[in-house]
Design a protein around this motif. Structure first.
Motif, PDB file in Angstrom:
ATOM      1  N   TRP A 104      90.189  70.026  45.323  1.00  0.00           N
ATOM      2  CA  TRP A 104      90.434  68.793  44.570  1.00  0.00           C
ATOM      3  C   TRP A 104      91.220  67.805  45.425  1.00  0.00           C
ATOM      4  O   TRP A 104      90.883  66.620  45.494  1.00  0.00           O
ATOM      5  N   LEU A 105      92.254  68.289  46.083  1.00  0.00           N
ATOM      6  CA  LEU A 105      93.056  67.433  46.948  1.00  0.00           C
ATOM      7  C   LEU A 105      92.220  66.870  48.093  1.00  0.00           C
ATOM      8  O   LEU A 105      92.333  65.691  48.444  1.00  0.00           O
ATOM      9  N   ARG A 106      91.389  67.704  48.665  1.00  0.00           N
ATOM     10  CA  ARG A 106      90.575  67.278  49.813  1.00  0.00           C
ATOM     11  C   ARG A 106      89.599  66.174  49.410  1.00  0.00           C
ATOM     12  O   ARG A 106      89.499  65.137  50.086  1.00  0.00           O
ATOM     13  N   SER A 107      88.859  66.384  48.302  1.00  0.00           N
ATOM     14  CA  SER A 107      87.887  65.380  47.871  1.00  0.00           C
ATOM     15  C   SER A 107      88.576  64.102  47.396  1.00  0.00           C
ATOM     16  O   SER A 107      88.112  62.991  47.682  1.00  0.00           O
ATOM     17  N   LYS A 159      82.881  71.114  57.459  1.00  0.00           N
ATOM     18  CA  LYS A 159      83.628  69.965  57.939  1.00  0.00           C
ATOM     19  C   LYS A 159      82.837  68.679  57.734  1.00  0.00           C
ATOM     20  O   LYS A 159      81.669  68.579  58.105  1.00  0.00           O
ATOM     21  N   GLY A 160      83.512  67.698  57.109  1.00  0.00           N
ATOM     22  CA  GLY A 160      82.901  66.392  56.902  1.00  0.00           C
ATOM     23  C   GLY A 160      82.011  66.300  55.687  1.00  0.00           C
ATOM     24  O   GLY A 160      81.496  65.217  55.381  1.00  0.00           O
ATOM     25  N   ASN A 161      81.812  67.403  54.966  1.00  0.00           N
ATOM     26  CA  ASN A 161      80.993  67.395  53.759  1.00  0.00           C
ATOM     27  C   ASN A 161      81.905  67.511  52.544  1.00  0.00           C
ATOM     28  O   ASN A 161      82.654  68.482  52.418  1.00  0.00           O
ATOM     29  N   PHE A 162      81.852  66.525  51.648  1.00  0.00           N
ATOM     30  CA  PHE A 162      82.778  66.472  50.525  1.00  0.00           C
ATOM     31  C   PHE A 162      82.005  66.439  49.206  1.00  0.00           C
ATOM     32  O   PHE A 162      81.136  65.577  49.021  1.00  0.00           O
ATOM     33  N   LEU A 163      82.321  67.351  48.315  1.00  0.00           N
ATOM     34  CA  LEU A 163      81.740  67.355  46.983  1.00  0.00           C
ATOM     35  C   LEU A 163      82.524  66.410  46.081  1.00  0.00           C
ATOM     36  O   LEU A 163      83.685  66.087  46.355  1.00  0.00           O
ATOM     37  N   PRO A 164      81.900  65.941  44.982  1.00  0.00           N
ATOM     38  CA  PRO A 164      82.639  65.096  44.044  1.00  0.00           C
ATOM     39  C   PRO A 164      83.906  65.795  43.554  1.00  0.00           C
ATOM     40  O   PRO A 164      83.911  67.000  43.309  1.00  0.00           O
ATOM     41  N   VAL A 165      84.971  65.015  43.382  1.00  0.00           N
ATOM     42  CA  VAL A 165      86.239  65.594  42.958  1.00  0.00           C
ATOM     43  C   VAL A 165      86.136  66.222  41.583  1.00  0.00           C
ATOM     44  O   VAL A 165      86.859  67.180  41.262  1.00  0.00           O
ATOM     45  N   ALA A 171      89.408  60.503  37.043  1.00  0.00           N
ATOM     46  CA  ALA A 171      88.042  60.282  36.579  1.00  0.00           C
ATOM     47  C   ALA A 171      87.570  59.009  37.278  1.00  0.00           C
ATOM     48  O   ALA A 171      87.652  57.911  36.762  1.00  0.00           O
ATOM     49  N   LEU A 172      87.078  59.162  38.475  1.00  0.00           N
ATOM     50  CA  LEU A 172      86.815  58.016  39.338  1.00  0.00           C
ATOM     51  C   LEU A 172      85.358  57.592  39.275  1.00  0.00           C
ATOM     52  O   LEU A 172      84.460  58.371  38.958  1.00  0.00           O
ATOM     53  N   VAL A 173      85.145  56.330  39.612  1.00  0.00           N
ATOM     54  CA  VAL A 173      83.792  55.808  39.702  1.00  0.00           C
ATOM     55  C   VAL A 173      83.303  55.954  41.126  1.00  0.00           C
ATOM     56  O   VAL A 173      84.076  56.224  42.044  1.00  0.00           O
ATOM     57  N   GLY A 174      82.008  55.734  41.307  1.00  0.00           N
ATOM     58  CA  GLY A 174      81.476  55.721  42.667  1.00  0.00           C
ATOM     59  C   GLY A 174      81.128  57.122  43.129  1.00  0.00           C
ATOM     60  O   GLY A 174      80.497  57.904  42.426  1.00  0.00           O
ATOM     61  N   ALA A 175      81.572  57.441  44.348  1.00  0.00           N
ATOM     62  CA  ALA A 175      81.190  58.705  44.952  1.00  0.00           C
ATOM     63  C   ALA A 175      81.800  59.896  44.231  1.00  0.00           C
ATOM     64  O   ALA A 175      81.309  61.003  44.337  1.00  0.00           O
ATOM     65  N   ILE A 176      82.902  59.657  43.496  1.00  0.00           N
ATOM     66  CA  ILE A 176      83.484  60.748  42.738  1.00  0.00           C
ATOM     67  C   ILE A 176      83.298  60.455  41.263  1.00  0.00           C
ATOM     68  O   ILE A 176      83.310  59.323  40.844  1.00  0.00           O
TER      69      ILE A 176
END
Length: 533
Positions: A91-94, A50-56, A9-14
């Motif tokens: 999940w691992l990728r983000s 590629k290079g586009n990451f959704l919130p974890v 449960a991260l802060v910031g971008a995730i």
């Protein structure tokens, strides 16, 4: 004690062919499906770009095999819902893009191409090399969450209470007893440090072709297994046959606490410290209290088999050694990747340094929380090291040097791991991916090739001291054991002296018998730098 594993449960971008331990497996299935009655769920998040990451948080707890019951991490029901292999991989990728120290060195690969999350996780790291040519990230692991929780709290694992030293992992192989997990062990008398394994379940260890039988006997997978060993005891000329039965073993991390008086009447304390696990907190307090009462002049801290563990244990022990000079000083400052210059992305707290803890945290025993730690107030420390001295153990060395405590190193170059992580659970697997590096109060933290005794390289990782091979002809804590004897010589005369030793060099972390490096393989919870939230 609280659980120190993290739901992300991260802060910031995730939104927040070999000896040794088998490669760590996953607690979740690597096949599609589940038990919720929903067939063929649709992956969330859309197609890979590629290079586009959704919130974890998009993918958290979406599991191929959802768990039921109570989550020991949160104390509530598991949040798992039926998902897909692609969800777990996403999940691992983000997570890796947000937290991995070298996130910009990961090659972004389509998670849908991988049928195994463990295989995909292996790709989510850097493959760059250190200046010496070793892999920069040699520390990427997974472990079933239930096993991790058991090991990290109390050091409980399945085995015999014996740690084997792999002297040669290829024919002619050689394996000896390195040490026992319990100082007062109920093992047969033949099983002591230096005892040599001749055969396992009838298979010759040196040249036998049935490596599976050797591995299964030396590292049993389940409690209650019975295996027959032919052992050559230390100092004996004839082998004996013993039967060992596997069970849940609890590590005794602090052993052989003693005081020796030198010819010049200096009182020298010694202790073997093997694991930065939670229960070590109380044992270290007891050991330092005993040594303090003896009024020791020097301390020899034997870290040769200590692969690390909780960083807070290291910060407590370092204070107990240094005492007054460390109060208010930084033990270690964590540095995350450049996306998180000021805020800890796991906890959401400011990136304040880990201090030299002056009171106990109560990691395994709540009654110890806030207990004032005893101190030795020493201006220098002697450490006995090997290639198995890693992570939190190296942090003790680096942290003390940051407040001008002299550290004299006797033994071999340490493993070189100025990195650490918060363990992260998803779907029953705990993932260990390097998230931060650590620097001492002087800003030094670059020892990725290890601390070197009497090093010739002219860097801050070169320490005074001397190289001495590991001596399996003497018990640990024996004043005639080569590294102990060399440290005593240094205390008396300023150098290690002429220490005769029939010994074997060790280096690195070896998981399997046919690998070339020699080591004392240990569980993952005993071989890393782990942060407590």
């Amino acid at each position: 004690m609280g659980i120190h594993l993290h739901k992300l449960a991260l802060v910031g971008a995730i939104a927040l062919g070999a000896f040794g331990l088998a490669a760590c497996g996953s607690g979740s299935s690597d096949s599609e499906g589940g038990a919720t009655g929903v067939e063929n769920p649709t992956p969330v998040g859309g197609s890979w770009e590629k290079g586009n990451f959704l919130p974890v948080s998009t993918f958290t707890d979406r599991c191929v095999s959802p768990r039921s019951g109570t989550d020991p991490i949160t104390g509530s029901a598991y949040a798992d819902v039926l998902g897909t292999r692609q969800d777990e991989n996403n999940w691992l990728r983000s997570m890796s893009n947000e937290l991995y120290l070298w996130y910009d060195e990961i090659e972004d690969k389509d998670p849908a191409r991988f049928d195994s999350s463990l295989t995909y996780f292996e790709e989510l790291r850097t493959f760059a090399l250190t200046p010496s040519g070793r892999e920069k990230d040699r520390f990427h692991f997974t472990e079933p969450t239930n096993e991790w929780l058991s090991q990290s709290e109390s050091g409980i694992y399945i085995g015999y209470g014996v740690q084997w030293a792999l002297i040669s992992s290829e024919p002619p192989r050689k394996a000896l007893v390195a040490y026992l997990d319990q100082e007062d062990s109920s093992l047969p008398d033949a099983i002591t440090r230096g005892a040599e394994v001749i055969s396992v379940d009838g298979v010759d260890l040196a040249n036998g072709s049935d490596v599976d039988t050797l591995n299964e006997g030396m590292w049993p997978a389940k409690s209650g297994e019975s295996h027959e060993f032919k052992i050559l005891p230390l100092g004996a000329s004839d082998p004996v046959t013993v039967t060992l039965v596997s069970a849940e073993v609890e590590s005794d991390p602090v052993q052989h606490v003693k005081v020796e008086t030198t010819d010049s009447d200096r009182k020298v304390g010694y202790m073997l410290f093997n694991d930065h696990i939670a229960k070590a907190e109380g044992e270290l307090i007891d050991a330092i209290t005993e040594l303090e009462s003896e009024g020791i002049d020097d301390l020899i801290l034997d870290l040769r088999y200590n692969g690390g563990g909780y960083l807070d244990i290291a910060a407590e022990l370092a204070y107990m050694i240094a005492g007054d000079n460390s109060v208010g000083q930084s033990f270690e400052h964590m540095q995350f990747n450049d996306q998180h210059p000021e805020i800890n992305p796991v906890t959401g707290a400011p990136l304040d340094p880990t201090p030299f803890h002056t009171s106990a945290l109560g990691l395994a025993d709540d009654s110890l929380k806030g207990y004032p730690l005893p101190t030795l107030n020493l201006p220098r420390l002697f450490v006995l090291t090997s290639g198995n001295t890693c992570s939190a153990s190296e942090a003790i060395i680096n942290g003390l040097r940051g407040v001008d405590v002299e550290v004299i190193q006797i033994g071999e170059t340490t493993c070189g791991k100025p990195y650490g992580f918060y363990p992260l659970d998803n779907c029953g697997t705990t993932y260990f991916t390097i998230q931060f590096s650590g620097a001492n109060a002087k800003g030094f933290g670059e020892y990725s090739d290890g601390f070197v005794p009497n090093g010739p390289f002219g860097t801050e990782a070169d320490l005074p001291g001397c190289e001495v091979d590991d001596d399996f002809d003497h018990l640990l804590g024996d004043v005639n054991e080569a590294r102990f004897a060399a440290a005593l010589n240094y205390i008396e005369g300023g150098d290690c002296g002429d220490v005769a030793v029939k010994a074997f060099a060790e280096f690195g972390t070896s998981n399997r018998l046919l690998e070339s490096n020699v080591s004392v393989p240990k569980e993952i919870s005993r071989s890393n730098r782990i942060m407590v939230r």
